[in-house]
Every structure is written in C-alpha cells, then in structure tokens.
Scaffold this motif. Structure first.
Motif, PDB file in Angstrom:
ATOM      1  N   GLY A   1      35.624  37.683  35.011  1.00 23.08           N
ATOM      2  CA  GLY A   1      34.737  36.672  35.591  1.00 23.08           C
ATOM      3  C   GLY A   1      35.424  35.386  35.985  1.00 23.08           C
ATOM      4  N   THR A   2      36.721  35.395  36.076  1.00 21.63           N
ATOM      5  CA  THR A   2      37.483  34.191  36.384  1.00 21.63           C
ATOM      6  C   THR A   2      37.327  33.786  37.846  1.00 21.63           C
ATOM      7  OG1 THR A   2      39.118  34.636  34.686  1.00 21.63           O
ATOM      8  CG2 THR A   2      39.829  33.249  36.492  1.00 21.63           C
ATOM      9  N   ARG A   3      37.282  32.494  38.048  1.00 20.57           N
ATOM     10  CA  ARG A   3      37.306  31.933  39.394  1.00 20.57           C
ATOM     11  C   ARG A   3      38.775  31.837  39.795  1.00 20.57           C
ATOM     12  NH1 ARG A   3      37.398  26.194  41.165  1.00 20.57           N
ATOM     13  NH2 ARG A   3      36.743  26.260  43.329  1.00 20.57           N
TER      14      ARG A   3
ATOM     15  N   ALA B   1      46.436  40.782  52.490  1.00 13.74           N
ATOM     16  CA  ALA B   1      46.713  40.521  51.068  1.00 13.74           C
ATOM     17  C   ALA B   1      45.634  39.643  50.456  1.00 13.74           C
ATOM     18  CB  ALA B   1      48.080  39.868  50.918  1.00 13.74           C
ATOM     19  N   LEU B   2      45.196  38.609  51.177  1.00  9.92           N
ATOM     20  CA  LEU B   2      44.128  37.754  50.666  1.00  9.92           C
ATOM     21  C   LEU B   2      42.824  38.536  50.493  1.00  9.92           C
ATOM     22  CD1 LEU B   2      44.660  34.398  52.595  1.00  9.92           C
ATOM     23  CD2 LEU B   2      45.233  34.915  50.218  1.00  9.92           C
ATOM     24  N   LEU B   3      42.522  39.413  51.457  1.00  8.45           N
ATOM     25  CA  LEU B   3      41.316  40.237  51.343  1.00  8.45           C
ATOM     26  C   LEU B   3      41.400  41.179  50.140  1.00  8.45           C
ATOM     27  CD1 LEU B   3      40.697  41.046  55.101  1.00  8.45           C
ATOM     28  CD2 LEU B   3      39.210  39.675  53.610  1.00  8.45           C
ATOM     29  N   THR B   4      42.576  41.736  49.905  1.00  8.22           N
ATOM     30  CA  THR B   4      42.775  42.605  48.742  1.00  8.22           C
ATOM     31  C   THR B   4      42.592  41.814  47.451  1.00  8.22           C
ATOM     32  OG1 THR B   4      44.267  44.024  49.997  1.00  8.22           O
ATOM     33  CG2 THR B   4      44.405  44.161  47.595  1.00  8.22           C
ATOM     34  N   CYS B   5      43.137  40.612  47.393  1.00  6.09           N
ATOM     35  CA  CYS B   5      42.967  39.755  46.213  1.00  6.09           C
ATOM     36  C   CYS B   5      41.504  39.375  46.023  1.00  6.09           C
ATOM     37  CB  CYS B   5      43.827  38.504  46.347  1.00  6.09           C
ATOM     38  SG  CYS B   5      45.606  38.805  46.262  1.00  6.09           S
ATOM     39  N   TYR B   6      40.802  39.127  47.131  1.00  2.36           N
ATOM     40  CA  TYR B   6      39.369  38.805  47.093  1.00  2.36           C
ATOM     41  C   TYR B   6      38.597  39.962  46.453  1.00  2.36           C
ATOM     42  CZ  TYR B   6      34.767  37.430  48.927  1.00  2.36           C
ATOM     43  OH  TYR B   6      33.440  37.077  49.058  1.00  2.36           O
ATOM     44  N   GLU B   7      38.876  41.172  46.914  1.00  2.00           N
ATOM     45  CA  GLU B   7      38.203  42.351  46.358  1.00  2.00           C
ATOM     46  C   GLU B   7      38.546  42.553  44.885  1.00  2.00           C
ATOM     47  OE1 GLU B   7      39.550  45.243  49.242  1.00  2.00           O
ATOM     48  OE2 GLU B   7      37.543  45.302  50.119  1.00  2.00           O
ATOM     49  N   LEU B   8      39.809  42.321  44.526  1.00  2.00           N
ATOM     50  CA  LEU B   8      40.235  42.453  43.135  1.00  2.00           C
ATOM     51  C   LEU B   8      39.488  41.455  42.248  1.00  2.00           C
ATOM     52  CD1 LEU B   8      42.152  43.713  41.028  1.00  2.00           C
ATOM     53  CD2 LEU B   8      43.839  41.986  41.691  1.00  2.00           C
ATOM     54  N   ALA B   9      39.376  40.217  42.713  1.00  2.00           N
ATOM     55  CA  ALA B   9      38.641  39.206  41.947  1.00  2.00           C
ATOM     56  C   ALA B   9      37.184  39.618  41.771  1.00  2.00           C
ATOM     57  CB  ALA B   9      38.738  37.845  42.637  1.00  2.00           C
ATOM     58  N   GLN B  10      36.562  40.115  42.844  1.00  2.00           N
ATOM     59  CA  GLN B  10      35.165  40.558  42.757  1.00  2.00           C
ATOM     60  C   GLN B  10      35.024  41.752  41.820  1.00  2.00           C
ATOM     61  OE1 GLN B  10      33.610  41.100  46.767  1.00  2.00           O
ATOM     62  NE2 GLN B  10      32.551  39.159  46.510  1.00  2.00           N
ATOM     63  N   ASP B  11      35.958  42.691  41.886  1.00  2.00           N
ATOM     64  CA  ASP B  11      35.920  43.853  41.001  1.00  2.00           C
ATOM     65  C   ASP B  11      35.984  43.437  39.537  1.00  2.00           C
ATOM     66  OD1 ASP B  11      35.764  45.522  43.191  1.00  2.00           O
ATOM     67  OD2 ASP B  11      37.871  46.185  43.079  1.00  2.00           O
ATOM     68  N   ARG B  12      36.647  42.325  39.274  1.00  2.00           N
ATOM     69  CA  ARG B  12      36.778  41.819  37.909  1.00  2.00           C
ATOM     70  C   ARG B  12      35.644  40.865  37.539  1.00  2.00           C
ATOM     71  NH1 ARG B  12      43.325  40.685  37.737  1.00  2.00           N
ATOM     72  NH2 ARG B  12      43.934  42.876  37.777  1.00  2.00           N
ATOM     73  N   GLY B  13      34.639  40.793  38.404  1.00  2.00           N
ATOM     74  CA  GLY B  13      33.482  39.949  38.122  1.00  2.00           C
ATOM     75  C   GLY B  13      33.693  38.482  38.420  1.00  2.00           C
ATOM     76  N   GLY B  14      34.732  38.160  39.161  1.00  2.00           N
ATOM     77  CA  GLY B  14      35.031  36.776  39.474  1.00  2.00           C
ATOM     78  C   GLY B  14      34.824  36.459  40.940  1.00  2.00           C
ATOM     79  N   SER B  15      35.444  35.392  41.366  1.00  2.00           N
ATOM     80  CA  SER B  15      35.357  34.971  42.761  1.00  2.00           C
ATOM     81  C   SER B  15      36.728  34.501  43.200  1.00  2.00           C
ATOM     82  CB  SER B  15      34.349  33.830  42.908  1.00  2.00           C
ATOM     83  OG  SER B  15      34.803  32.681  42.208  1.00  2.00           O
ATOM     84  N   LEU B  16      36.928  34.417  44.491  1.00  2.00           N
ATOM     85  CA  LEU B  16      38.183  33.931  45.037  1.00  2.00           C
ATOM     86  C   LEU B  16      37.890  33.008  46.201  1.00  2.00           C
ATOM     87  CD1 LEU B  16      41.522  35.596  45.589  1.00  2.00           C
ATOM     88  CD2 LEU B  16      40.417  34.602  47.588  1.00  2.00           C
ATOM     89  N   SER B  17      38.571  31.872  46.217  1.00  2.00           N
ATOM     90  CA  SER B  17      38.493  30.974  47.358  1.00  2.00           C
ATOM     91  C   SER B  17      39.902  30.494  47.690  1.00  2.00           C
ATOM     92  CB  SER B  17      37.559  29.792  47.084  1.00  2.00           C
ATOM     93  OG  SER B  17      37.987  29.056  45.968  1.00  2.00           O
TER      94      SER B  17
END
Length: 118
Positions: free
Chosen positions: A48-50, A68-84
C-alpha cells in the motif's frame, strides 16, 4: 539504496512516512531502464505504499522510459499502492505529454482517485 549504472542512470531510493521516493538522474532510455525495474523490485516497501518518482534530474526519456514508468505504475497498483511522477520538465515533460501519460502520473487530488490502466 543508491546506484549509478553504466548506462547513465542514477537511482536513489528512500522510504519515509509511507512514501517510497525514487529519484532518477541522467537518461531513462532503453539502455538504462533495467536499473529502474530492478530498483522497484528490490524496494521492500510495505503493502500500500505511495511511490513518487522524481524526474527533476532527468534530461532525456524515450519510449522505453515511458514503458518502464507504466510497468512501475502497474507494480505499485498490484501492491495496493499508487505511483506518481514529479519534477518532469523540458523534453521529459513533453514526451510524457505527447504519450498521453502525463496526467496518469500526476498525483491524485486530495481525497481523489485516479483510474487504473484497465
């Protein structure tokens, strides 16, 4: 964690107060994105980390960087977090804008949410 790879991408990772900050310097391109992927995989932030990726020190980004940013975005979402993404300027901001991803990577408004990639 801090790395500087041969491809010209510097990566600093810090975790504090529920936010994982990934600060990039140099160029985010086909030659350097493996380092970004590795840093995100190795960042053992709680569920759930931002995640904030700071691009203020990035001078160049190509389509591999966007991917790469899109992949990181998806990874963050998969882990219950967010990415900006913050600090995009010049050519990097233009590339994100032209690809249609700039708004996806902006932080959500207070109390708001952003759509996923589904």
């Amino acid at each position: 964690m801090g790395t500087d790879d041969a491809a010209g991408l510097g990566i600093q990772v810090a975790y504090a107060a529920g936010t994982l900050t990934v600060t990039l310097t140099g160029e985010v391109d086909l030659d350097s994105v493996a380092g970004l992927h590795q840093a995100m995989e190795e960042a053992h932030a709680p569920w759930g980390t931002r995640v904030v990726i700071d691009l203020s020190g990035v001078a160049f980004m190509d389509s591999a960087g966007i991917h790469a940013l899109l992949t990181c975005y998806e990874l963050a979402q998969d882990r219950g977090g967010s990415l900006s993404v913050t600090g995009a300027h010049g050519v990097v901001e233009r590339v994100l804008h032209l690809s249609g991803t700039l708004t996806l990577f902006r932080p959500p408004p207070p109390g708001g949410t952003r759509p996923g990639l589904n």
